[in-house]
Design a protein around this motif. Structure first.
Motif: not given
Length: 243
Positions: A76-91
């Motif tokens: 959920g947190v990963v998806k929220t970060i992505a929705s703000k236009g920032v690439k990231n991966t779940r750890i």
């Protein structure tokens, strides 16, 4: 900022928490151990439940935002970060802990394990030592006096301390221990020792790949329904872009 830290991008605000996006597990590990050196401070693995807890507890939110490592554990947190236009991966927190222990082992960094049931703590210590990790002390979560912990810290001088007591109890303990013994890295790990030692079965790979570990845990432990309600609240905030 420590010369050892290599965040993938600038922190992203998720419900008031400043989360650090990473491209890989190794990048997150570099925040803690780089060239055999440990960055003092503490880390927090952040999922939807933690975000919702922090929104209700200003002290917990302030504590998390002071961490030297704040990574997205929950999808959920990963998806929220992505929705703000920032690439990231779940750890995943349990995977990060094990990788951190193995990296510590390669540099012979002293490690201390706090928390879980006595047999679980003992098993985790034994398995890590068998894997080449320098575990200098293990104390289960059923201690009567925190002086036991402080004496162990003074005696064994660990550089990495992980605490398995569940949020926010483990975070509150970390705050108190850091006041006494600040020159180390602390990490709250919840039920990770139980999973690592096989006392609790982790969700099958299919559930992990589909990011449905929460559903597997709910089916295995229906009493978690109250805690899972926070996921629905988080989803509503995410969909309405209130995070």
């Amino acid at each position: 900022m420590s010369k050892y830290r290599k965040s993938f991008s600038s922190p992203v605000n998720v419900g008031g928490l400043s989360i650090m996006p990473f491209a890989s597990m190794d990048d997150a590990l570099d925040q803690v151990i780089s060239d055999g050196h440990v960055t003092p401070g503490f880390g927090v693995s952040v999922n939807s439940e933690i975000v919702m807890l922090a929104r209700r507890d200003p002290a917990l939110m302030a504590h998390i935002n002071n961490a030297v490592l704040r990574f997205a554990d929950g999808i959920g947190v990963v998806k929220t970060i992505a929705s703000k236009g920032v690439k990231n991966t779940r750890i995943p927190g349990c995977e990060f802990w094990e990788a951190l222990m193995l990296r510590a082992g390669k540099s012979d960094i002293p490690v201390m394990l706090i928390g879980a049931k006595p047999q679980v703590n003992e098993a985790a210590v034994a398995q890590l030592r068998a894997a080449g990790v320098n575990v200098v002390c293990g104390i289960d979560g059923y201690f009567d006096d925190e002086d036991v912990l402080r004496k162990a810290l003074s005696q064994h001088q660990p550089k990495i301390i992980t605490v398995a007591m569940g949020a926010p109890k483990q975070e509150q303990l970390i705050v108190r221990l850091r006041e006494f013994y600040p020159d180390a890295f602390y990490l709250g790990v919840g039920g990770t020792y139980d999973v690592y030692t096989g006392h609790v079965k982790r969700a099958p790979k299919l559930f992990c790949d589909l990011h449905l570990e929460w559903f597997y845990r709910l089916c295995a432990q229906p009493t978690r329904i109250g805690r899972q309600w926070s996921l629905a609240k988080y989803l509503a905030l995410h969909l309405t872009r209130q995070l």
